[in-house]
Design an enzyme around this catalytic site. Structure first.
Site, PDB file in Angstrom:
ATOM      1  N   ASP A 257      -6.181  -2.631  -6.076  1.00 20.16           N
ATOM      2  CA  ASP A 257      -7.172  -1.639  -5.226  1.00 20.16           C
ATOM      3  C   ASP A 257      -6.713  -0.124  -5.532  1.00 20.16           C
ATOM      4  O   ASP A 257      -6.799   0.535  -4.661  1.00 20.16           O
ATOM      5  CB  ASP A 257      -7.299  -2.148  -3.944  1.00 20.16           C
ATOM      6  CG  ASP A 257      -7.702  -3.452  -3.407  1.00 20.16           C
ATOM      7  OD1 ASP A 257      -8.365  -4.017  -4.039  1.00 20.16           O
ATOM      8  OD2 ASP A 257      -7.315  -3.789  -2.408  1.00 20.16           O
TER       9      ASP A 257
ATOM     10  N   GLN B 207      -0.075  -0.431  -5.528  1.00 19.49           N
ATOM     11  CA  GLN B 207      -1.219  -0.742  -4.973  1.00 19.49           C
ATOM     12  C   GLN B 207      -1.802   0.708  -3.955  1.00 19.49           C
ATOM     13  O   GLN B 207      -0.945   1.165  -3.600  1.00 19.49           O
ATOM     14  CB  GLN B 207      -0.874  -1.802  -3.516  1.00 19.49           C
ATOM     15  CG  GLN B 207      -1.987  -2.059  -2.950  1.00 19.49           C
ATOM     16  CD  GLN B 207      -1.783  -3.095  -1.812  1.00 19.49           C
ATOM     17  OE1 GLN B 207      -0.650  -3.835  -2.247  1.00 19.49           O
ATOM     18  NE2 GLN B 207      -2.712  -3.479  -0.880  1.00 19.49           N
ATOM     19  N   ASP B 208      -3.029   0.986  -4.340  1.00 23.01           N
ATOM     20  CA  ASP B 208      -3.651   1.935  -3.532  1.00 23.01           C
ATOM     21  C   ASP B 208      -3.435   3.339  -4.088  1.00 23.01           C
ATOM     22  O   ASP B 208      -3.317   4.251  -3.374  1.00 23.01           O
ATOM     23  CB  ASP B 208      -3.388   2.039  -2.153  1.00 23.01           C
ATOM     24  CG  ASP B 208      -4.233   0.932  -1.585  1.00 23.01           C
ATOM     25  OD1 ASP B 208      -4.783  -0.049  -1.908  1.00 23.01           O
ATOM     26  OD2 ASP B 208      -4.167   0.847  -0.101  1.00 23.01           O
TER      27      ASP B 208
ATOM     28  N   ARG C 269     -13.697  -5.202  -6.634  1.00 16.51           N
ATOM     29  CA  ARG C 269     -14.273  -5.826  -5.425  1.00 16.51           C
ATOM     30  C   ARG C 269     -14.905  -5.188  -4.371  1.00 16.51           C
ATOM     31  O   ARG C 269     -14.237  -3.783  -4.312  1.00 16.51           O
ATOM     32  CB  ARG C 269     -13.358  -6.787  -5.069  1.00 16.51           C
ATOM     33  CG  ARG C 269     -11.928  -6.316  -4.400  1.00 16.51           C
ATOM     34  CD  ARG C 269     -11.110  -7.102  -3.794  1.00 16.51           C
ATOM     35  NE  ARG C 269      -9.699  -6.518  -3.329  1.00 16.51           N
ATOM     36  CZ  ARG C 269      -8.812  -7.141  -2.619  1.00 16.51           C
ATOM     37  NH1 ARG C 269      -8.965  -8.459  -2.270  1.00 16.51           N
ATOM     38  NH2 ARG C 269      -7.656  -6.382  -2.092  1.00 16.51           N
TER      39      ARG C 269
ATOM     40  N   GLN D 161       0.807  -1.260   0.016  1.00 12.92           N
ATOM     41  CA  GLN D 161       0.010  -0.073   0.096  1.00 12.92           C
ATOM     42  C   GLN D 161       0.886   1.320  -0.097  1.00 12.92           C
ATOM     43  O   GLN D 161       1.540   1.573   0.963  1.00 12.92           O
ATOM     44  CB  GLN D 161      -0.960   0.134   1.259  1.00 12.92           C
ATOM     45  CG  GLN D 161      -2.009  -1.249   1.119  1.00 12.92           C
ATOM     46  CD  GLN D 161      -2.836  -1.192   2.501  1.00 12.92           C
ATOM     47  OE1 GLN D 161      -2.162  -1.518   3.255  1.00 12.92           O
ATOM     48  NE2 GLN D 161      -4.056  -0.810   2.637  1.00 12.92           N
TER      49      GLN D 161
ATOM     50  N   TRP E 259     -15.401  -3.714  -1.085  1.00 15.38           N
ATOM     51  CA  TRP E 259     -14.296  -3.372  -0.024  1.00 15.38           C
ATOM     52  C   TRP E 259     -15.068  -3.289   1.487  1.00 15.38           C
ATOM     53  O   TRP E 259     -14.927  -3.771   2.303  1.00 15.38           O
ATOM     54  CB  TRP E 259     -13.694  -2.105  -0.092  1.00 15.38           C
ATOM     55  CG  TRP E 259     -12.755  -1.796   0.870  1.00 15.38           C
ATOM     56  CD1 TRP E 259     -12.108  -2.590   1.939  1.00 15.38           C
ATOM     57  CD2 TRP E 259     -12.326  -0.480   1.579  1.00 15.38           C
ATOM     58  NE1 TRP E 259     -11.512  -1.808   3.003  1.00 15.38           N
ATOM     59  CE2 TRP E 259     -11.457  -0.460   2.856  1.00 15.38           C
ATOM     60  CE3 TRP E 259     -12.709   0.956   1.078  1.00 15.38           C
ATOM     61  CZ2 TRP E 259     -11.218   0.604   3.493  1.00 15.38           C
ATOM     62  CZ3 TRP E 259     -12.227   1.906   1.771  1.00 15.38           C
ATOM     63  CH2 TRP E 259     -11.478   1.658   2.972  1.00 15.38           C
TER      64      TRP E 259
END
Length: 532
Positions: free
Chosen positions: A369, A347-348, A437, A325, A439
């Site tokens: 994500d 990521q993120d 997806r 992240q 969360w």
């Protein structure tokens, strides 16, 4: 569609119940409070705090009841903030201290937005959409503190669980009451031409975004070669934050790679940062959760001040896939615009944390994500570029965090492109890539009129881990997409997945409906399409 119908039925029932109560008299203040609170999703904390508050609550109309609920939530939020402050001395580890700092800031922002809502409702200086946005943000702030603490393994502040619970439930109640008023309004807007400017931007802001860079007069200039007022972007932001009149303030950032992490505080409103182009003006950092900090703290750019504009600039996090992240841009700026920007990470990457945000003609790079949070965000005419993840990872383009069915939040991707980034293109057949997806329980994402390359798995959407979490309460939709990865024939068979065929249903996720964009975007000067 099922979850929308359930919410609508609840709202209509609530609306008729509250109106009938407001037109009848009750024998006592206590019984009146019971009647009103019984119409909310969480009557128990409503009754307790209304009866034990130092305020004298005697509801007589739904609008008055709504204000009372905001006041109760504000009272509890102030108690929550005070108790959190007292916990500071017990923080020992770096991570505990980081979570503590993040949560204090989030709680402070919650109080700020509840005060803003209460003042707006009393003075009729805000729309119902404004109020719902600020209430949604208040709830998101508290949930963010909880989820980060749980994810990282830092326990919540002692004796605070009950207070936090009460604040969340009180905000949820007022979201439901205010939400029923919103459903009485008609947000249907005539579609405007694709390149007209939205109405929430002043003529001045419009010119700032449509003019050539050389013709825009900056209040401050940042340049690494010493030809500006400052050599760092944060130094210019700090000066802007001290101005007494918060009219539009323009900071020009000349070409260069600025290795710094910037923050725009919630009180620093109407700020614009303009670069010389995404390939030459780059703000870059490399912080990540693996450094012992929270996702929000890892952001290369953190934006909280309302009405923020960024143009022709790159926000980059170079931590890489190995560091997990690592946020490039975190925004909780209401009525904000990111125009011709590049947002780059793995990521993120883009933490669209809260409030109303509009992205136009941007590039967004990431892997896991990488577009996430609980803002009301429209991504229009953008390129979403999927990068190569770590071995064994699957790419998730979105992870939306709507935790309450009445929050007016969601991610809407319109007229954009979803493609493999250059590093991923040669190997994308070896990895799984999904549109998103769920969360949180009521996650909401739609992809409309967008080119989807063949890298997306035919299922389209992924479960959260190995569970069926939120598959019946989320709203994931696709409308008139095209490209090798756009076929919906083999998509997931969840109750929460929708192949949208009705233009009216699709229009709920347009600039006009999701962002109330017709009321503020035109002032920015960013070209946009108000409908679908």
């Amino acid at each position: 569609m099922a979850s929308i119908i359930v919410n609508l039925l609840f709202s209509l029932t609530l609306f008729s119940s509250l109106l009938s109560i407001s037109s009848s008299s009750s024998s006592s203040s206590s019984s009146s409070i019971d009647f009103w609170c019984n119409q909310t999703p969480h009557p128990k904390p409503c009754k307790y705090h209304m009866k034990h508050s130092h305020h004298r609550f005697r509801p007589s109309h739904p609008s008055e009841f709504s204000k009372m609920l905001v006041q109760l939530a504000l009272d509890q939020a102030q108690t929550m903030h005070k108790e959190a402050q007292e916990y500071g001395s017990e923080c020992v580890t770096k991570m505990q201290k980081c979570v503590f700092i993040d949560c204090l800031k989030l709680y402070d922002n919650t109080i700020f937005h509840l005060n803003r809502t209460l003042h707006g409702l009393h003075t009729i200086s805000c729309s119902l959409s404004d109020a719902q946005t600020w209430l949604s943000t208040s709830l998101t702030n508290i949930e963010t503190c909880r989820s980060v603490a749980l994810q990282i393994g830092v326990r919540e502040f002692p004796s605070q669980n009950n207070v936090s619970y009460n604040v969340r439930k009180m905000i949820s109640n007022v979201l439901a009451v205010n939400g029923k008023f919103l459903m009485q309004e008609n947000y249907t807007e005539e579609e405007t031409k694709a390149h007209e400017f939205p109405s929430w931007f002043s003529r001045h802001d419009r010119r700032l975004l449509s003019s050539r860079r050389s013709s825009v007069k900056a209040n401050l200039v940042v340049a690494q070669d010493g030809t500006g007022h400052f050599k760092t972007v944060q130094a210019a932001i700090d000066v802007a934050s001290r101005r007494k009149v918060k009219t539009r303030f323009v900071i020009r950032v000349k070409k260069g790679i600025y290795e710094e992490n910037i923050e725009v505080d919630k009180d620093n409103e109407n700020l614009m940062i303009m670069g010389d182009g995404t390939s030459v003006t780059i703000i870059t950092g490399s912080k990540s959760v693996k450094d012992g900090i929270t996702p929000a703290s890892s952001a290369t750019a953190g934006i909280d001040g309302a009405n923020f504009i960024a143009r022709d600039i790159t926000f980059r996090n170079t931590a890489g896939a190995e560091k997990g992240q690592a946020v490039a841009l975190r925004s909780a700026s209401d009525l904000s615009v990111f125009y011709r920007c590049s947002i780059e990470g793995y990521q993120d990457t883009l933490m669209a944390h809260a409030q109303r945000q509009f992205y136009r003609d941007c590039r967004i790079f990431g892997s896991v994500d990488f577009i996430w949070g609980n803002a009301a965000v429209v991504i229009q005419n953008c390129r979403i570029l999927v990068r190569k993840p770590l071995q064994g990872q699957a790419n998730m383009i979105t992870a939306q965090g709507r935790g309450d069915p009445f929050q007016n939040t969601g991610i809407s991707i319109i007229n954009s492109q979803i493609r493999a980034a250059p590093d991923f293109r040669p190997v994308y057949h070896s990895y799984e890539t999904y549109l998103g997806r769920p969360w949180q329980q009521y996650a909401r994402v739609v992809v409309m009129k967008t080119y989807i390359e063949g890298l997306v798995n035919p299922l389209g959407w992924s479960s959260w881990g190995d569970s069926n979490f939120a598959q019946d309460t989320c709203y994931f939709g696709e409308y008139m997409n095209y490209g090798a990865g756009s076929s919906t024939k083999s998509r997931v068979q969840w109750p929460g997945f929708h192949v949208i065929t009705n233009p009216n249903e699709a229009s709920q996720f347009s600039v006009a409906s999701l962002l109330a964009g017709h009321t503020w975007l035109p002032r920015t000067g960013v070209p946009f399409t108000i409908g679908v």
